[in-house]
Design a protein around this motif. Structure first.
Motif, PDB file in Angstrom:
ATOM      1  N   THR A  85       8.593 -50.055 -26.007  1.00  0.00           N
ATOM      2  CA  THR A  85      10.044 -49.983 -26.145  1.00  0.00           C
ATOM      3  C   THR A  85      10.597 -48.616 -25.745  1.00  0.00           C
ATOM      4  OG1 THR A  85       9.907 -51.552 -27.977  1.00  0.00           O
ATOM      5  CG2 THR A  85      11.968 -50.316 -27.766  1.00  0.00           C
ATOM      6  N   ASP A  86      11.594 -48.652 -24.881  1.00  0.00           N
ATOM      7  CA  ASP A  86      12.354 -47.463 -24.446  1.00  0.00           C
ATOM      8  C   ASP A  86      11.545 -46.471 -23.619  1.00  0.00           C
ATOM      9  OD1 ASP A  86      14.614 -48.460 -25.714  1.00  0.00           O
ATOM     10  OD2 ASP A  86      14.199 -47.405 -27.582  1.00  0.00           O
TER      11      ASP A  86
ATOM     12  N   PRO B 210      12.292 -53.204 -22.974  1.00  0.00           N
ATOM     13  CA  PRO B 210      13.042 -53.428 -24.212  1.00  0.00           C
ATOM     14  C   PRO B 210      12.161 -53.845 -25.392  1.00  0.00           C
ATOM     15  CG  PRO B 210      13.212 -55.360 -22.823  1.00  0.00           C
ATOM     16  CD  PRO B 210      12.369 -54.370 -22.060  1.00  0.00           C
TER      17      PRO B 210
END
Length: 481
Positions: A79-80, A96
């Motif tokens: 994530t990120d 994501p």
């Protein structure tokens, strides 16, 4: 330090997770200009996670990986963070969500310090196919580290991190582990979730650990293994305590030597190192038995039909529409597809997409892809027949030590043959491990492959640990500036 040693120091309060993480980040900064093992270093996020781990340790938590700095191949979504898969077509992609295997590490408090370099979309045996440039072998910077998890193996060998995650489709954990002198484990297909791992060949890909010791591999496997409802290929069977049986030895075990793996053309140094390893196992009380895997000769051809066909299907999603890079000079939809894929994919990925598309095309499906699947069944049956006679198999990992960068780049067939001893395991869907067993006359690491029955990872870890304890090939660290 190993993971086990780090755990003891952290729990005793003699070192903090922040200190360990800073040490890894400093090591990366000092050595990665030489190695090119990392695509992304997430220092700020890692130090925040390390500080949280220290708070949890101070509160009395004792999770096995709490505060341990690790890295993951850039094929895992996190994530990120950017997830490039070593490709230009995903250069700007930020995930994501997080892959299950990585989420299981961080749930235990592991600290992820970065994403590791790899052959583009895991397609390669040398880590020369990355859009981020080739990874260098820490034992000889003019040589390849193996592929496609070359960044993972090089980072662990150079002690940039204590351990890492990789993926293995046809040898992509075991072959670089062999070339870099670390331990690498390919679990049984379905043992570890593939959810969140960018797909190359879905029926062959499997997630596994690379580490400096067999015990660390066992620790990591225990953390990531187990059923995941998000992965339809995940198998719902109990995960044993791999550490509980690690020290049981191999006395009375039957170890099979497949005659098809001890062939003419095997590098003399590899042949010698593996022969010496066999004698070590005899000395430890194992019974050595010759067995046959008669369809081995068909494995490479079979693999490069199935893997490329699945790659052709999986990589169709990279079209410039939904995510990733887009090239569009206004020539319409088909023109945009062509421009995007021509600019985004490297030469090896294009080669495999074309091979796979051809194998799946009308009029050729039955002759190529379907026939390859039938041969795959025969290869798997060979292994099951052998395991009716022995407890595990012992083979070389690769026919030669690490070769020089650029040596085979213009000869794809020779490059594909680098995985001749690892590919059959993926076709069979069983488990295998590479561990250091010697060095070449030029000082390059040589690996030994132990192959186990389906879901018998505990057996090969046990046999590997016995060898590691009886020899001094493990734990060697290359000298880097």
């Amino acid at each position: 330090m190993t993971i086990a040693e780090m755990r003891r120091e952290l729990q005793a309060g003699r070192v903090t997770a922040v200190e360990l993480t800073r040490a890894c980040l400093e090591r990366v900064e000092a050595t990665d200009e030489q190695l090119n093992a990392f695509i992304t270093v997430c220092a700020e996020e890692a130090l925040v996670a390390a500080a949280e781990a220290d708070r949890r340790i101070a509160g009395g938590e004792t999770a096995p990986l709490l505060g341990i700095p690790l890295a993951v191949k850039d094929i895992f979504n996190v994530t990120d963070l950017p997830t490039t898969c070593g490709s230009k077509i995903l250069a700007n992609y930020v995930s994501p969500y997080t892959a299950t295997a990585v989420a299981r590490l961080t749930a235990q408090g592991a600290v992820i310090v970065g994403k590791l370099n790899m052959d583009e979309f895991a397609m390669g045996s040398s880590n020369e196919n990355s859009a981020a440039g080739p990874v260098k072998n820490p034992w000889d910077l003019e040589r390849i580290p193996g592929g496609s998890s070359g960044g993972s193996a090089a980072a662990v060998a150079a002690r940039q991190v204590v351990a890492a995650l990789g993926t293995d489709t046809g040898g992509s954990i075991r072959q670089p582990a062999s070339h870099c002198g670390v331990v690498g484990l390919k679990p049984t297909y379905g043992r570890v979730s593939r959810y969140g791992v960018i797909a190359y060949a879905s029926s062959l890909d499997q997630v596994g650990p690379l580490a400096g010791s067999v015990e660390d591999c066992a620790l990591l496997l225990g953390a990531i293994a187990g059923y995941d409802s998000a992965d339809s290929t995940s198998v719902d069977c109990p995960v044993p305590d791999y550490l509980a049986t690690l020290k049981n030895g191999v006395a009375g075990k039957k170890i099979g030597l497949p005659r098809e793996y001890f062939i003419e053309g095997l590098d003399p140094d590899v042949k010698r190192a593996v022969a010496e390893a066999i004698e070590v196992y005899r000395g430890l009380g194992a019974e050595i038995v010759e067995v046959s895997l008669p369809h081995t000769d068909y494995s490479v051809a079979c693999y490069y039909l199935i893997a490329t066909a699945e790659a052709s299907s999986n990589l169709a999603r990279y079209d410039g529409v939904r995510f990733g890079a887009r090239k569009d000079s206004g020539q319409g939809l088909i023109g945009m597809y062509q421009e995007t894929r021509a600019a985004g994919f490297g030469a090896e990925v294009k080669r495999r997409i074309m091979l796979g598309t051809y194998a799946l095309s009308s009029g050729y499906y039955d002759a190529y892809y379907l026939k390859a699947q039938k041969v795959r069944t025969l290869v798997r049956q060979d292994f099951l027949n052998a395991f009716a006679q022995v407890d595990l198999l012992l083979t070389p990992v690769a026919p030669t030590p690490a070769f020089k960068i650029g040596e085979k780049v213009n000869d794809p067939l020779q490059m594909y043959l680098s995985d001749i001893f690892t590919i059959p395991v993926n076709l069979a869907g069983t488990c295998a491990l590479s561990l250091p067993c010697g060095v070449s006359s030029e000082g390059l690491p040589i690996g030994l492959q132990l192959i186990g029955q389906p879901f018998a990872e505990a057996d090969i870890l046990q046999a590997a640990y016995a060898f590691e304890e009886a020899t001094d090939w493990g734990g060697r660290v290359p000298e880097l500036g």
